[in-house]
Design a protein around this motif. Structure first.
Motif, mmCIF file in Angstrom:
data_model
loop_
_atom_site.group_PDB
_atom_site.id
_atom_site.type_symbol
_atom_site.label_atom_id
_atom_site.label_comp_id
_atom_site.label_asym_id
_atom_site.label_seq_id
_atom_site.Cartn_x
_atom_site.Cartn_y
_atom_site.Cartn_z
ATOM 1 N N THR A 159 2.624 3.392 2.639
ATOM 2 C CA THR A 159 3.160 1.878 1.855
ATOM 3 C C THR A 159 2.180 0.687 1.250
ATOM 4 N N SER A 160 1.694 0.418 1.189
ATOM 5 C CA SER A 160 0.288 0.069 1.298
ATOM 6 C C SER A 160 0.609 -0.586 -0.134
ATOM 7 N N LEU A 161 1.384 -0.496 -1.082
ATOM 8 C CA LEU A 161 1.626 -0.859 -2.478
ATOM 9 C C LEU A 161 3.015 -2.225 -2.748
ATOM 10 N N THR A 162 3.943 -0.915 -1.026
ATOM 11 C CA THR A 162 5.157 -1.767 -1.385
ATOM 12 C C THR A 162 5.196 -3.372 -0.339
ATOM 13 N N GLY A 163 6.016 -4.505 -1.007
ATOM 14 C CA GLY A 163 5.903 -5.287 -0.228
ATOM 15 C C GLY A 163 7.342 -6.096 -0.431
ATOM 16 N N PRO A 164 7.632 -7.752 0.262
ATOM 17 C CA PRO A 164 8.751 -8.273 0.724
ATOM 18 C C PRO A 164 9.162 -8.280 -0.707
ATOM 19 N N ASN A 165 8.954 -8.417 -1.617
ATOM 20 C CA ASN A 165 9.335 -8.685 -3.156
ATOM 21 C C ASN A 165 8.822 -7.610 -4.262
ATOM 22 N N THR A 166 8.734 -6.546 -4.278
ATOM 23 C CA THR A 166 8.666 -4.623 -4.424
ATOM 24 C C THR A 166 9.478 -3.893 -3.896
ATOM 25 N N PRO A 167 9.613 -3.075 -5.633
ATOM 26 C CA PRO A 167 10.465 -2.138 -4.592
ATOM 27 C C PRO A 167 9.678 -0.872 -4.018
ATOM 28 N N GLU A 168 10.751 -0.723 -3.108
ATOM 29 C CA GLU A 168 10.243 0.534 -2.487
ATOM 30 C C GLU A 168 8.849 1.122 -3.196
ATOM 31 N N ARG A 169 7.599 1.534 -3.294
ATOM 32 C CA ARG A 169 7.112 2.232 -3.801
ATOM 33 C C ARG A 169 5.785 2.525 -2.314
ATOM 34 N N TRP A 170 5.739 4.236 -2.654
ATOM 35 C CA TRP A 170 5.106 4.827 -1.625
ATOM 36 C C TRP A 170 4.463 6.449 -2.015
ATOM 37 N N ARG A 171 3.824 6.593 -1.286
ATOM 38 C CA ARG A 171 2.739 7.970 -1.616
ATOM 39 C C ARG A 171 2.746 8.706 -0.392
ATOM 40 N N TRP A 172 2.322 9.779 -0.473
ATOM 41 C CA TRP A 172 1.144 10.554 0.666
ATOM 42 C C TRP A 172 -0.045 10.691 0.992
ATOM 43 N N PHE A 173 -0.528 10.278 1.832
ATOM 44 C CA PHE A 173 -2.053 10.828 1.885
ATOM 45 C C PHE A 173 -2.485 11.579 2.886
#
Length: 57
Positions: free
Chosen positions: A24-38
């Protein structure tokens, strides 16, 4: 019960290559949830399928 993440399609499965983890490193407090598998085994990132997004978000 928490659903089990998928395994990496590139390699062997087992204790040394566990299931993929949700990055979830691309997700922040003011951003929509954007995640990927690692995959810690091969270092590959995978975009989740729409079904996985719905199930694991």
């Amino acid at each position: 019960m928490t659903p089990q993440p998928p395994y990496c399609p590139n390699g062997p499965h087992g204790p040394q290559f566990p299931a993929l983890w949700k990055d979830t490193s691309l997700t922040g407090p003011n951003t929509p949830e954007r995640w990927r598998w690692f995959c810690n085994g091969c270092g590959t990132y995978w975009e989740p399928t729409p079904e996985q997004k719905a199930r694991f978000t």
